[in-house]
Design a protein around this motif. Structure first.
Motif, PDB file in Angstrom:
ATOM      1  N   UNK A 140      -0.209   3.784 -16.970  1.00  0.00           N
ATOM      2  CA  UNK A 140      -1.599   3.714 -16.500  1.00  0.00           C
ATOM      3  C   UNK A 140      -1.718   3.898 -14.994  1.00  0.00           C
ATOM      4  N   UNK A 141      -0.607   3.722 -14.264  1.00  0.00           N
ATOM      5  CA  UNK A 141      -0.638   3.842 -12.812  1.00  0.00           C
ATOM      6  C   UNK A 141      -0.524   5.285 -12.332  1.00  0.00           C
ATOM      7  N   UNK A 187       0.804  -1.216   0.000  1.00  0.00           N
ATOM      8  CA  UNK A 187       0.000   0.000   0.000  1.00  0.00           C
ATOM      9  C   UNK A 187       0.831   1.258   0.000  1.00  0.00           C
ATOM     10  N   UNK A 188       2.121   1.136  -0.367  1.00  0.00           N
ATOM     11  CA  UNK A 188       2.993   2.312  -0.423  1.00  0.00           C
ATOM     12  C   UNK A 188       2.688   3.153  -1.661  1.00  0.00           C
ATOM     13  N   UNK A 189       2.810   4.459  -1.510  1.00  0.00           N
ATOM     14  CA  UNK A 189       2.592   5.374  -2.622  1.00  0.00           C
ATOM     15  C   UNK A 189       3.924   5.753  -3.237  1.00  0.00           C
ATOM     16  N   UNK A 190       4.043   5.577  -4.540  1.00  0.00           N
ATOM     17  CA  UNK A 190       5.278   5.922  -5.239  1.00  0.00           C
ATOM     18  C   UNK A 190       5.205   7.338  -5.778  1.00  0.00           C
ATOM     19  N   UNK A 191       6.307   8.086  -5.719  1.00  0.00           N
ATOM     20  CA  UNK A 191       6.317   9.424  -6.324  1.00  0.00           C
ATOM     21  C   UNK A 191       6.248   9.328  -7.843  1.00  0.00           C
ATOM     22  N   UNK A 238       9.000   3.735 -16.336  1.00  0.00           N
ATOM     23  CA  UNK A 238       8.593   3.780 -17.743  1.00  0.00           C
ATOM     24  C   UNK A 238       9.804   3.822 -18.668  1.00  0.00           C
ATOM     25  N   UNK A 239      10.759   4.679 -18.333  1.00  0.00           N
ATOM     26  CA  UNK A 239      11.948   4.831 -19.168  1.00  0.00           C
ATOM     27  C   UNK A 239      12.780   3.554 -19.175  1.00  0.00           C
ATOM     28  N   UNK A 240      12.843   2.867 -18.019  1.00  0.00           N
ATOM     29  CA  UNK A 240      13.578   1.602 -17.938  1.00  0.00           C
ATOM     30  C   UNK A 240      12.951   0.556 -18.844  1.00  0.00           C
ATOM     31  N   UNK A 241      11.611   0.489 -18.812  1.00  0.00           N
ATOM     32  CA  UNK A 241      10.909  -0.467 -19.664  1.00  0.00           C
ATOM     33  C   UNK A 241      11.121  -0.153 -21.141  1.00  0.00           C
ATOM     34  N   UNK A 242      11.102   1.139 -21.495  1.00  0.00           N
ATOM     35  CA  UNK A 242      11.323   1.530 -22.896  1.00  0.00           C
ATOM     36  C   UNK A 242      12.733   1.178 -23.350  1.00  0.00           C
ATOM     37  N   UNK A 243      13.706   1.273 -22.432  1.00  0.00           N
ATOM     38  CA  UNK A 243      15.074   0.880 -22.771  1.00  0.00           C
ATOM     39  C   UNK A 243      15.147  -0.587 -23.186  1.00  0.00           C
ATOM     40  N   UNK A 244      14.283  -1.402 -22.565  1.00  0.00           N
ATOM     41  CA  UNK A 244      14.253  -2.832 -22.867  1.00  0.00           C
ATOM     42  C   UNK A 244      13.223  -3.175 -23.945  1.00  0.00           C
TER      43      UNK A 244
END
Length: 356
Positions: A281-282, A252-256, A264-270
């Protein structure tokens, strides 16, 4: 190429090194030259300063960092150094001599003595003495007195200022000092120092150590963690990002927002567009330049050119009231959009020309 969310101002990507021939090159020339309406408007509002080396997030001494001064408290540490030096009238050598005598005689190290010592260290040999005093103090007092004053962050600020990451890493991993670094701030300062120096593997090791020691993750921890994974830029770090998000959501932690952007950028790199879309979407707070730039890149990778056209069109809408904040885009994203949209045909190409 994947976006670079660490740049000041949130620049979200770099243009392809070799523009395509034909219509694509023409479109690139129009966009890069600033004669297109989209780039003229977006770039004018999105003027960014060259990124400072090492990091970003908060201005401090002309540089930018992931964490703020409120998190790091480096200026407060520097001010205290001056105050303690003045209090001792510059007699640092005598103070250190007295501390060494106490060590040799197995004397009791007082809290203020260690506190002053950490503020007076200026060289690696000074830090070596501080290390011995820390072990003696911890041996004498254990964890009980650490609840009153946390020396961990103080030691890390000293190492940060003296640019000495090795003793910081060694001590924070030493089981003989269990409980001395019982706060997240100590780990945050060390990870920031390693990040700034480009030691991303070591920064990840410190994050793992933090988890091993059962230190609770905060928003700052997640921000650092996702930033480190982005910089590592490999499949393993991308998988770590996925697991971190899953764990955060389970707790239940909130991410900045910036943590999501790094993810997102890490996923796009891959080239994991599906994962990048999921991160996108999050994010609930979408009035953010970095997010909007990354979202366009995700749309481009997904082949959603119509959505890209609509987004860019809305960004230059002249009828928008002055009090309504318009979406801003970096020039690099606009150029990449031009390259991709140059591959359109028929009605889509007509729409692109209407926008630019």
């Amino acid at each position: 190429m994947a976006p670079r969310p660490e740049e000041a101002g949130g620049s979200a990507g770099e243009a392809a090194s070799a523009p395509p021939r034909g219509p694509g090159r023409e479109m690139a020339a129009v966009l890069a030259g600033g004669s297109g309406r989209v780039v003229r408007e977006a770039a004018r509002r999105s003027a960014v300063r060259p990124p400072a080396p090492g990091g970003w997030g908060c201005a401090l001494g002309g540089k930018r960092y992931l964490l703020t001064e409120e998190d790091m408290k480096l200026q407060e540490f520097q001010q205290m150094k001056v105050a303690i030096r003045n209090e001792l009238h510059g007699n640092k050598d005598q103070y250190f001599k007295n501390i060494k005598e106490k060590l040799n005689k197995n004397g009791i190290i007082l809290k203020n003595e260690l506190k002053n010592l950490l503020h007076l260290c200026q060289t690696s040999s000074d830090v070596e003495l501080a290390r011995k005093v820390i072990y003696r103090y911890h041996e004498q007092n254990g964890i009980t007195t650490l609840h009153n004053f946390k020396f961990g962050p103080l030691f890390m600020r000293m190492c940060y200022e003296l640019d000495l990451e090795r003793p910081a890493v060694e001590l924070i991993k030493d089981q003989n000092l269990h409980g001395f670094f019982s706060d997240s701030t100590s780990f945050h300062i060390l990870m920031t120092m390693l990040f700034k120096k480009g030691h991303f593997e070591s920064a990840l090791e410190v994050l793992v150590e933090m988890k091993k020691q059962g230190i609770s993750f905060s928003k700052e921890t997640y921000l650092l963690a996702f930033a480190i994974c982005y910089k590592l830029g490999n499949l393993e770090s991308s998988q770590i990002s996925v697991r971190l998000l899953e764990e955060a959501q389970l707790k239940g932690d909130t991410l900045p927002l910036r943590a999501y952007c790094f993810a997102m950028a890490t996923a796009l790199k891959q080239n994991d567009v599906a994962q990048a879309k999921f991160y996108c979407s999050q994010i609930m707070r979408t009035e953010n330049k970095l997010y909007n730039n990354l979202k366009v890149l995700v749309q481009l990778r997904s082949g959603l050119l119509k959505e890209v056209i609509n987004t860019l069109e809305a960004a230059v809408e002249v009828d928008t009231p002055p009090f309504v904040k318009k979406t801003e885009f970096s020039e690099q994203v606009a150029i990449l959009s031009g390259f991709s949209c140059a591959k359109c045909s028929g009605s889509e190409w007509i729409e692109v020309n209407k926008v630019v």
